[in-house]
Design a protein around this motif. Structure first.
Motif, PDB file in Angstrom:
ATOM      1  N   GLY A 126       0.803  -1.221   0.000  1.00 35.05           N
ATOM      2  CA  GLY A 126       0.000   0.000   0.000  1.00 35.05           C
ATOM      3  C   GLY A 126       0.830   1.263   0.000  1.00 35.05           C
ATOM      4  N   ASP A 127       0.329   2.304  -0.660  1.00 30.24           N
ATOM      5  CA  ASP A 127       0.953   3.629  -0.634  1.00 30.24           C
ATOM      6  C   ASP A 127      -0.089   4.657  -1.050  1.00 30.24           C
ATOM      7  OD1 ASP A 127       0.732   3.450  -3.375  1.00 30.24           O
ATOM      8  OD2 ASP A 127       2.876   3.347  -3.775  1.00 30.24           O
ATOM      9  N   GLU A 128       0.381   5.849  -1.478  1.00 26.33           N
ATOM     10  CA  GLU A 128      -0.600   6.893  -1.789  1.00 26.33           C
ATOM     11  C   GLU A 128      -1.422   6.575  -3.041  1.00 26.33           C
ATOM     12  OE1 GLU A 128       2.636   7.179  -1.994  1.00 26.33           O
ATOM     13  OE2 GLU A 128       3.250   8.231  -3.816  1.00 26.33           O
ATOM     14  N   ASP A 129      -0.936   5.628  -3.863  1.00 22.39           N
ATOM     15  CA  ASP A 129      -1.666   5.331  -5.100  1.00 22.39           C
ATOM     16  C   ASP A 129      -2.725   4.232  -4.924  1.00 22.39           C
ATOM     17  OD1 ASP A 129      -0.261   7.172  -6.746  1.00 22.39           O
ATOM     18  OD2 ASP A 129       1.470   5.829  -6.644  1.00 22.39           O
ATOM     19  N   ALA A 130      -2.480   3.312  -4.012  1.00 27.79           N
ATOM     20  CA  ALA A 130      -3.444   2.223  -3.807  1.00 27.79           C
ATOM     21  C   ALA A 130      -3.251   1.663  -2.396  1.00 27.79           C
ATOM     22  CB  ALA A 130      -3.226   1.121  -4.846  1.00 27.79           C
ATOM     23  N   PRO A 131      -4.345   1.171  -1.794  1.00 25.84           N
ATOM     24  CA  PRO A 131      -4.227   0.703  -0.400  1.00 25.84           C
ATOM     25  C   PRO A 131      -3.523  -0.655  -0.282  1.00 25.84           C
ATOM     26  CG  PRO A 131      -6.448   0.344  -1.219  1.00 25.84           C
ATOM     27  CD  PRO A 131      -5.710   1.054  -2.317  1.00 25.84           C
ATOM     28  N   ARG A 132      -3.140  -0.991   0.933  1.00 26.85           N
ATOM     29  CA  ARG A 132      -2.557  -2.296   1.246  1.00 26.85           C
ATOM     30  C   ARG A 132      -3.552  -3.383   0.839  1.00 26.85           C
ATOM     31  NH1 ARG A 132       0.321  -4.891   6.197  1.00 26.85           N
ATOM     32  NH2 ARG A 132      -1.262  -6.403   6.798  1.00 26.85           N
ATOM     33  N   ASP A 133      -3.031  -4.450   0.234  1.00 26.17           N
ATOM     34  CA  ASP A 133      -3.940  -5.446  -0.332  1.00 26.17           C
ATOM     35  C   ASP A 133      -4.299  -6.535   0.687  1.00 26.17           C
ATOM     36  OD1 ASP A 133      -5.554  -6.755  -2.042  1.00 26.17           O
ATOM     37  OD2 ASP A 133      -4.100  -6.949  -3.665  1.00 26.17           O
ATOM     38  N   ASP A 134      -5.017  -6.137   1.730  1.00 22.17           N
ATOM     39  CA  ASP A 134      -5.461  -7.114   2.729  1.00 22.17           C
ATOM     40  C   ASP A 134      -6.448  -8.095   2.122  1.00 22.17           C
ATOM     41  OD1 ASP A 134      -4.027  -6.223   5.008  1.00 22.17           O
ATOM     42  OD2 ASP A 134      -5.336  -4.461   5.066  1.00 22.17           O
ATOM     43  N   GLU A 135      -7.156  -7.615   1.110  1.00 26.54           N
ATOM     44  CA  GLU A 135      -8.162  -8.476   0.473  1.00 26.54           C
ATOM     45  C   GLU A 135      -7.486  -9.710  -0.132  1.00 26.54           C
ATOM     46  OE1 GLU A 135     -10.179  -6.434  -2.701  1.00 26.54           O
ATOM     47  OE2 GLU A 135     -11.528  -8.128  -3.093  1.00 26.54           O
ATOM     48  N   ALA A 136      -6.405  -9.484  -0.907  1.00 29.45           N
ATOM     49  CA  ALA A 136      -5.708 -10.614  -1.527  1.00 29.45           C
ATOM     50  C   ALA A 136      -5.140 -11.534  -0.441  1.00 29.45           C
ATOM     51  CB  ALA A 136      -4.592 -10.112  -2.440  1.00 29.45           C
ATOM     52  N   ALA A 137      -4.562 -10.928   0.593  1.00 34.46           N
ATOM     53  CA  ALA A 137      -3.955 -11.734   1.659  1.00 34.46           C
ATOM     54  C   ALA A 137      -4.999 -12.624   2.329  1.00 34.46           C
ATOM     55  CB  ALA A 137      -3.294 -10.817   2.679  1.00 34.46           C
ATOM     56  N   GLN A 138      -6.184 -12.058   2.563  1.00 33.93           N
ATOM     57  CA  GLN A 138      -7.247 -12.836   3.212  1.00 33.93           C
ATOM     58  C   GLN A 138      -7.693 -13.999   2.316  1.00 33.93           C
ATOM     59  OE1 GLN A 138      -8.350 -12.401   6.429  1.00 33.93           O
ATOM     60  NE2 GLN A 138      -9.246 -14.415   5.935  1.00 33.93           N
ATOM     61  N   ILE A 139      -7.766 -13.724   1.025  1.00 34.63           N
ATOM     62  CA  ILE A 139      -8.175 -14.798   0.096  1.00 34.63           C
ATOM     63  C   ILE A 139      -7.135 -15.920   0.121  1.00 34.63           C
ATOM     64  CG2 ILE A 139      -8.679 -15.366  -2.325  1.00 34.63           C
ATOM     65  CD1 ILE A 139      -9.567 -12.354  -2.610  1.00 34.63           C
ATOM     66  N   TRP A 140      -5.854 -15.542   0.106  1.00 30.97           N
ATOM     67  CA  TRP A 140      -4.798 -16.567   0.158  1.00 30.97           C
ATOM     68  C   TRP A 140      -4.920 -17.384   1.442  1.00 30.97           C
ATOM     69  CZ3 TRP A 140      -2.778 -17.968  -4.110  1.00 30.97           C
ATOM     70  CH2 TRP A 140      -2.301 -17.070  -5.079  1.00 30.97           C
TER      71      TRP A 140
END
Ligand code: SER
Length: 586
Positions: A126-140
């Motif tokens: 995650g950074d100013e352009d896009a958030p941390r990808d917790d969604e992908a991590a949760q799916i994994w």
């Protein structure tokens, strides 16, 4: 598992999941002058990723031949190749993360048969352009990957694209295979690169990057998945390297048979380069001086030099091509159909290179004699470049010969001349394309000044061992190569950025004057001195912050640069780092 079985298994599975199989596009991009080669399966699909409707639907897959020369120095290790095949699949605004990662996990574990407990993944931090990808991590995690095997990484690692300067891109989630069966605990592919092999990348291509370096949401979020064919084949067959797979074994054995010396690295480079050259030549390219022909020439000549190094006598590439071609003819019959032509072209290039070497050696001997005669211990970089440019004589050979005569070569000067020439020819190509004369724009002038600030800031933050090794400027970004052994930390990058922006904010005047080389040296001006024997030089000063020999032009003061942003750092060869940066409006 056989190579062709893996290709078919892959395509059959994607077909069973309602994906349309699209053609394997040419290596030479059609209608895209911005890149020399297809470097990923998504490349020919760029217009569709940006929103155009694809005639074959919204779920696509293929096996795509790819060529990447940016990894050329890595070739010779266990996993890097210049030519490789990518197993690709796409959702063009159709399914999103959950379906994509589930499909990916099923493919890797059930269809290919990788043990699930050997897989680790990375997600975007995650950074100013896009958030941390917790969604992908949760799916994994839901799919069974333990949290200890999920690492969040920054844009540099976990953001893919665009392939050129602009285009579709987005955060990605990479899958790695853990080579250490005894280690059941987590692990992080960045801190233990030897332990993990990247086998797949899931890109959540929801963004487009524009010419100003800004990211915009695409009208449709896409998924772009690329799976390394050779690496998966290697792991699925229990091989230690891609060179042990059936794609390479016959080639490696033939090179070893021809060689007088055992040198696994050289053997691998020859095998890789010849295979790449053949694939490009099969698309009608013959070795030449610019663009794709030049890349083919470089690959062939590098293979010949390594061949000479391990004692292969006489012309050998055409003979070797006869061994390479059958390893790919199942999937790529065109190579076999053109075998005669390809072998003739290889023979001709090999002979031309031999003649080049003889002419270059003569010229080089003259240059070394002259340098000695004038008591100069350094061979000017421009002279080395001239040998290279006029005779195709490689810098490595110049260095060897000069070294044995007790003379050094100004390699930085060579690199600079090389970059200048490349920039010129790229500009030339762009001009041809636009059909007009390009003047140096205000944008490139600003970026030239920014490059001086960058170099001075790097030396302040990292130390005075930092020296320019190359520079390339387009009207959108600067690229600066410099001597430094390690990856810069985020703190160092931030500090460099801050120092440059501080100079910009202060709107420091940029002044210049002409002086003798000695005077410039006395001022500690940065520059490539050995190339400028005897000349007066132009020295540009940016306040007290930067003093550098340069031909200019530059802006009159730093204010108009507005905002300096480092976009990327990468390696540009051993001991050399590369920074790409842009100027954005504040
Ligand atoms: N475009 C991504 C890559 O090349 C995934 O296909 O890695």
């Amino acid at each position: 598992m056989k190579a062709n079985d893996l290709r078919n298994k892959y395509l059959d599975f994607l077909r069973s999941q309602n994906h349309t199989i699209i053609q394997n596009a040419p290596l030479i991009p059609e209608n895209d002058p911005s890149v020399l080669f297809t470097t990923a399966g998504m490349h020919p699909l760029a217009p569709y990723l940006l929103g155009m409707a694809h005639p074959a639907g919204r779920k696509l897959a293929n096996v795509q031949k790819c060529l990447r020369t940016n990894d050329i120095l890595e070739v010779g290790d266990d996993t890097h190749l210049t030519f490789f095949e990518m197993l690709g699949s796409w959702s063009l605004g159709d399914y999103w993360k959950e379906e994509a990662l589930t499909l990916n996990f099923t493919l890797l574990t059930e269809v290919f048969g990788h043990a699930p407990d050997r897989l680790s993944v990375t997600c975007f931090a995650g950074d100013e352009d896009a958030p941390r990808d917790d969604e992908a991590a949760q799916i994994w995690q839901d799919l069974g990957i333990p949290a200890s095997r999920i690492t969040f990484l920054s844009k540099e690692e976990n953001w893919w694209g665009p392939a050129g300067l602009t285009g579709p891109c987005g955060p990605d989630s990479e899958v790695f295979y853990d080579l250490d069966p005894t280690n059941s605990e987590g692990g992080d592919p960045v801190s233990q690169p030897e332990r993990f092999v990247e086998i797949c990348n899931n890109v959540f291509m929801a963004f487009e990057k524009d010419g100003n370096g800004c990211y915009h949401h695409l009208p449709q979020p896409n998924v772009d998945v690329g799976i390394g064919f050779e690496r998966n084949l290697m792991l699925l067959n229990g091989c230690q390297s891609v060179f042990e797979t059936e794609l390479f074994v016959p080639i490696i054995e033939e090179i070893q048979r021809l060689a007088q010396q055992d040198n696994a690295f050289a053997v691998r480079v020859i095998a890789d380069h010849l295979r790449s050259a053949l694939f490009v030549m099969a698309e009608g390219i013959i070795p030449g001086k610019t663009d794709q022909p030049y890349v083919v020439r470089r690959l062939i000549r590098r293979a010949i030099r390594y061949g000479n190094e391990i004692g292969i006598k006489g012309s050998f590439l055409a003979k070797l091509a006869e061994v390479v071609i059958p390893t790919v003819s199942d999937a790529y019959p065109a190579l076999e159909e053109k075998q005669g032509q390809l072998c003739t072209a290889l023979d001709e290039e090999e002979q031309r290179f031999q003649r080049t070497l003889v002419r270059g050696e003569r010229k080089l001997a003259d240059l070394i004699r002259e340098s000695r005669h004038h008591g100069q211990p350094v061979l000017a970089g421009e002279a080395a470049f001239d040998l290279y440019q006029t005779f195709g004589y490689p810098i490595e050979l110049v260095e060897e010969a000069a070294q044995s005569a007790g003379i050094a070569v100004n390699k930085a000067g060579f690199q600079q001349a090389f970059e200048d020439h490349q920039a010129l020819s790229r500009q030339g190509a762009a001009d041809r394309f636009k059909g007009g004369l390009a003047e140096r724009s205000l944008e490139t002038t600003k970026l030239h000044t920014a490059t001086h600030l960058l170099q001075a800031a790097l030396r302040q933050v990292l130390g005075t061992h930092v020296e320019q090794r190359g520079s390339n400027i387009t009207n959108q970004r600067l690229r600066f190569d410099f001597s430094h052994g390690e990856r810069l930390s985020q703190t160092e990058l931030d500090e460099v950025e801050r120092l440059v922006n501080q100079q910009i904010e202060s709107d420091v005047p940029v002044t210049w004057s002409e002086m003798s080389l000695t005077e410039a040296q006395e001022m500690d001006a940065l520059g490539l001195f050995a190339d400028r024997y005897g000349d007066t030089v132009k020295v540009y000063c940016i306040g007290a912050f930067s003093t550098e020999v340069c031909g200019g032009p530059h802006v009159e003061s730093t204010g108009p640069l507005e905002n300096f942003r480092i976009k990327k750092q990468e390696s540009a060869g051993s001991g050399i780092r590369r920074i790409k940066a842009v100027l954005v409006d504040s």
